[in-house]
Write a protein that holds these residues in place. Structure first.
Motif, PDB file in Angstrom:
ATOM      1  N   THR A  34       0.890  -1.157  -0.019  1.00 13.16           N
ATOM      2  CA  THR A  34      -0.079   0.154  -0.067  1.00 13.16           C
ATOM      3  C   THR A  34       0.870   1.268  -0.029  1.00 13.16           C
ATOM      4  N   SER A 240      -3.548  -5.183  -3.830  1.00 14.31           N
ATOM      5  CA  SER A 240      -2.785  -3.981  -4.393  1.00 14.31           C
ATOM      6  C   SER A 240      -3.235  -3.519  -5.884  1.00 14.31           C
ATOM      7  N   VAL A 244      -5.149  -0.598  -4.531  1.00 18.52           N
ATOM      8  CA  VAL A 244      -4.349   0.829  -4.436  1.00 18.52           C
ATOM      9  C   VAL A 244      -4.015   1.072  -6.066  1.00 18.52           C
TER      10      VAL A 244
END
Length: 376
Positions: A34, A240, A244
């Protein structure tokens, strides 16, 4: 065979519980997929941004002013006027990355067919901007000179018009590349660290003796560590990429994420074997870290993510072809950036699987030797 799979499953569940109880490792995994993704992509930007420019105009002509006006954000800050006598002082004081010196009678010489020289002084301590920015300035000045000649009804015999088409990243957005590459690099780091730390943790906590009295084989112990820690990495990578990179940072992922995860799974098979090998050479976690981090750094730097493999010496290319991260980076670039299919990337999968088999064989030999030594 069914008993083998049952033992591997139960031992893997124990591994998952062990990682969950290690709060430091959990925080490290979350942060790696992250915070580091954002910090690296946003903070390690090597693109030309707001480069400082000093402008010495000894001609004071329309053409020199035109060149000055063409140096615009976001690549350059607005140029600041400078006297010729102050060039050395300004460069010594690091006030400007570039100082452009326009000579007297510049426009007159250009319109007369002469080839006057523009001096570009570059602070080369800012290496990335120095190399890229000087090329930008030359291109801008050439473009403005050619446009001025056209407006005056003149032509330049050496004029060539280039049409550049950038594929797979048309906006040349480095943030997109850096974010995805950091995810790829963290797969390498976490796969080695997680499984290696699991082995070292068994030795430090004394639970390796518990395993020795259980009716399990070394292959079952290693396989359990593979699937449990590999599952953690794959879940982290999937979240992710989607939450993200795509959602939080707005980075488009052009290729197939499921196909990428297939390659990541095969890559984990190879790197986790490497993690087990390094762990068998370590008596404690600090020793393992001292072995693992240099190994990961070399793999990340020389695998083609930071510099093209083609630019490396022949001997180094041969050595790195036996490292799974080289094929993993090529596979990831092809799938995530170029939307390649299995018909294109299957050779990289074969390479990673083959290297994983070799590494796992060595890892099992080392692991059996470690268990034998611990049993004495």
């Amino acid at each position: 065979m069914l008993q083998w799979f049952a033992n591997v499953f139960r031992l893997g569940v124990k591994e998952l519980a062990s990682v969950w109880r290690d709060r430091g490792m959990v925080v490290f995994i979350i942060w790696a997929f992250t915070g580091t993704i954002y910090l690296v992509s946003a903070g390690s930007n090597t693109e030309m941004r707001d480069a400082s420019v000093g402008f010495v105009d000894r001609d004071q002509s329309a053409l020199s002013q035109r060149i000055r006006d063409a140096l615009r954000p976001p690549h350059f800050s607005p140029p600041r006027s400078l006297d010729a006598a102050d060039i050395d002082k300004a460069m010594d004081g690091a006030r400007f990355t570039f100082v452009i010196d326009i000579p007297p009678r510049f426009e007159r010489d250009v319109l007369s067919g002469r080839r006057p020289a523009i001096q570009i002084n570059v602070d080369a301590t800012a290496m990335t901007q120095a190399g890229t920015g000087s090329g930008y300035i030359q291109e801008i000045a050439t473009r403005e000179v050619h446009q001025s000649l056209r407006e005056h009804g003149r032509t330049s015999a050496s004029m060539i018009d280039f049409t550049v088409r950038s594929f797979f990243n048309p906006n040349l957005d480095e943030q997109r590349h850096m974010a995805v590459m950091e995810i790829i690099n963290n797969v390498c780091l976490l796969s080695i660290m997680l499984v290696g730390a699991a082995v070292v943790r068994e030795r430090e906590h004394g639970t390796i003796e518990h395993l020795l009295v259980m009716p399990v084989t070394p292959s079952e112990i290693v396989a359990a560590k593979y699937w449990a820690n590999g599952l953690i990495v794959l879940v982290a990578v999937t979240l992710s990429l989607n939450l993200v990179a795509r959602f939080a940072m707005g980075i488009p992922i052009g290729g197939s994420v499921p196909l990428y995860l297939v390659g990541a799974t095969v890559f984990l098979f190879a790197t986790m074997a490497l993690g087990v090998m390094l762990a068998t050479l370590s008596a404690s976690m600090p020793q393992f870290a001292l072995l693992a981090f240099p190994t990961v750094i070399v793999m990340e730097v020389l695998s083609g993510g930071m510099a093209p493999i083609e630019s490396m010496p022949d001997a180094l290319r041969i050595v790195m072809s036996a490292v799974p991260s080289t094929h993993y980076v090529a596979y990831s670039h092809a799938v995530l950036f170029r939307d390649a299919g299995m018909d294109i990337v299957w050779p990289e999968l074969v390479w990673m699987a083959g290297l994983g088999a070799v590494y796992t064989t060595i890892a099992l030999m080392r692991f059996r030797s470690m268990l034998t030594a611990s049993n004495r």
